[in-house]
Design a protein around this motif. Structure first.
Motif, PDB file in Angstrom:
ATOM      1  N   MET A   1       0.819  -1.207   0.000  1.00 43.72           N
ATOM      2  CA  MET A   1       0.000   0.000   0.000  1.00 43.72           C
ATOM      3  C   MET A   1       0.856   1.261   0.000  1.00 43.72           C
ATOM      4  O   MET A   1       2.031   1.219   0.378  1.00 43.72           O
ATOM      5  N   PRO A   2       0.284   2.396  -0.422  1.00 42.16           N
ATOM      6  CA  PRO A   2       1.059   3.643  -0.509  1.00 42.16           C
ATOM      7  C   PRO A   2       1.684   4.020   0.828  1.00 42.16           C
ATOM      8  O   PRO A   2       1.080   3.841   1.885  1.00 42.16           O
TER       9      PRO A   2
ATOM     10  N   GLN B   1      -4.329   3.079   4.866  1.00 42.59           N
ATOM     11  CA  GLN B   1      -4.467   1.732   5.400  1.00 42.59           C
ATOM     12  C   GLN B   1      -5.690   1.596   6.300  1.00 42.59           C
ATOM     13  O   GLN B   1      -6.383   0.574   6.267  1.00 42.59           O
ATOM     14  N   SER B   2      -5.955   2.616   7.104  1.00 40.29           N
ATOM     15  CA  SER B   2      -7.130   2.551   7.979  1.00 40.29           C
ATOM     16  C   SER B   2      -8.414   2.530   7.162  1.00 40.29           C
ATOM     17  O   SER B   2      -9.345   1.771   7.455  1.00 40.29           O
ATOM     18  N   TRP B   3      -8.460   3.358   6.119  1.00 38.96           N
ATOM     19  CA  TRP B   3      -9.667   3.383   5.295  1.00 38.96           C
ATOM     20  C   TRP B   3      -9.865   2.055   4.571  1.00 38.96           C
ATOM     21  O   TRP B   3     -10.982   1.542   4.500  1.00 38.96           O
ATOM     22  N   LEU B   4      -8.802   1.468   4.051  1.00 40.27           N
ATOM     23  CA  LEU B   4      -8.920   0.182   3.359  1.00 40.27           C
ATOM     24  C   LEU B   4      -9.385  -0.921   4.311  1.00 40.27           C
ATOM     25  O   LEU B   4     -10.230  -1.749   3.956  1.00 40.27           O
TER      26      LEU B   4
ATOM     27  N   HIS C   1      -3.332  11.558  13.442  1.00 41.72           N
ATOM     28  CA  HIS C   1      -3.155  10.123  13.212  1.00 41.72           C
ATOM     29  C   HIS C   1      -4.541   9.483  13.165  1.00 41.72           C
ATOM     30  O   HIS C   1      -5.515  10.043  13.701  1.00 41.72           O
ATOM     31  N   CYS C   2      -4.654   8.343  12.505  1.00 41.83           N
ATOM     32  CA  CYS C   2      -5.937   7.627  12.513  1.00 41.83           C
ATOM     33  C   CYS C   2      -5.692   6.130  12.576  1.00 41.83           C
ATOM     34  O   CYS C   2      -4.600   5.649  12.227  1.00 41.83           O
ATOM     35  N   TRP C   3      -6.708   5.415  13.025  1.00 44.71           N
ATOM     36  CA  TRP C   3      -6.603   3.969  13.190  1.00 44.71           C
ATOM     37  C   TRP C   3      -8.011   3.380  13.179  1.00 44.71           C
ATOM     38  O   TRP C   3      -9.017   4.092  13.191  1.00 44.71           O
ATOM     39  N   VAL C   4      -8.096   2.053  13.191  1.00 43.22           N
ATOM     40  CA  VAL C   4      -9.386   1.351  13.183  1.00 43.22           C
ATOM     41  C   VAL C   4      -9.548   0.595  14.491  1.00 43.22           C
ATOM     42  O   VAL C   4      -8.609  -0.076  14.951  1.00 43.22           O
TER      43      VAL C   4
END
Length: 210
Positions: A146-147, A155-158, A184-187
């Motif tokens: 991934m990019p 990555q979080s969106w995917l 920052h973001c996460w799932v």
């Protein structure tokens, strides 16, 4: 009259600095010192200074609005737990490749509107708890494809897309910190971080949840 963020704005109180996220153009603003104190107190329901220039500016810019009743402005979430499983084998992970590629194409076409049009959770649940963990393990193995630019966002969106299309009610969490400023973001799923470590994301004050 109580104040609240406009519908396209999210806010976070980071050690008495006020961070605003404007979803209309995916931009962040930071207020500190007395200016931040004034706005934070107003958003928490204290009587604001009617002559406050910073509040007047935020109202004029459409970032804040007056309401009849106080609406909670700050996102309150319990501390997440570790939930990131180890990577799966490469061979097993390749089964996700078509879904990852489709997600990357969608991302390139719609990345400017992803926060305003989050992925809906399928109404029919198709994965049990063990299957969710297996999917996340396979996803982790493919992250190298991934990019690298904006890695946590992509990555979080995917991962969110993979889970929600299978009926899993995962959450996309955004957090911020200051000095230096960083977003920052996460799932998360059931209070567990799936694509990061809980000890890392605890450094960030949650500002938005999708």
């Amino acid at each position: 009259m109580p104040l609240t963020p406009s519908p396209h704005v999210r806010v976070a109180d980071v050690d008495n600095d006020l961070i605003l996220l404007d979803l209309s153009d995916d931009s962040y603003f930071c207020l500190s010192g007395e200016e931040a104190d004034e706005v934070i107190l107003a958003l928490r329901g204290d009587e604001q200074n009617p002559e406050s220039p910073v509040i007047a500016e935020l109202l004029d810019a459409g970032l804040l609005r007056a309401v009849d009743d106080l609406i909670p402005a700050f996102l309150e979430r319990p501390m997440p737990e570790n939930g990131m499983p180890p990577r799966a084998s490469t061979l097993a992970s390749l089964t996700l490749l078509p879904a990852i590629l489709a997600g990357l194409i969608h991302y390139q076409l719609h990345r400017k509107t992803l926060l305003r049009r989050p992925v809906r959770t399928a109404t029919r649940k198709t994965l049990d708890d063990a299957e969710v963990i297996r999917l996340v393990r396979r996803f982790r193995q493919l992250r190298i494809l991934m990019p690298r630019s904006g890695r946590c966002f992509v990555q979080s969106w995917l991962l969110l897309r993979l889970l929600r299309k299978r009926g899993v009610a995962a959450e996309w969490i955004f957090g911020v910190r200051t000095y230096p400023f960083e977003a920052h973001c996460w799932v998360e799923w059931r209070g567990r971080v799936l694509n990061d470590w809980a000890d890392h994301v605890r450094w960030y004050e949650p500002i938005a949840q999708f």
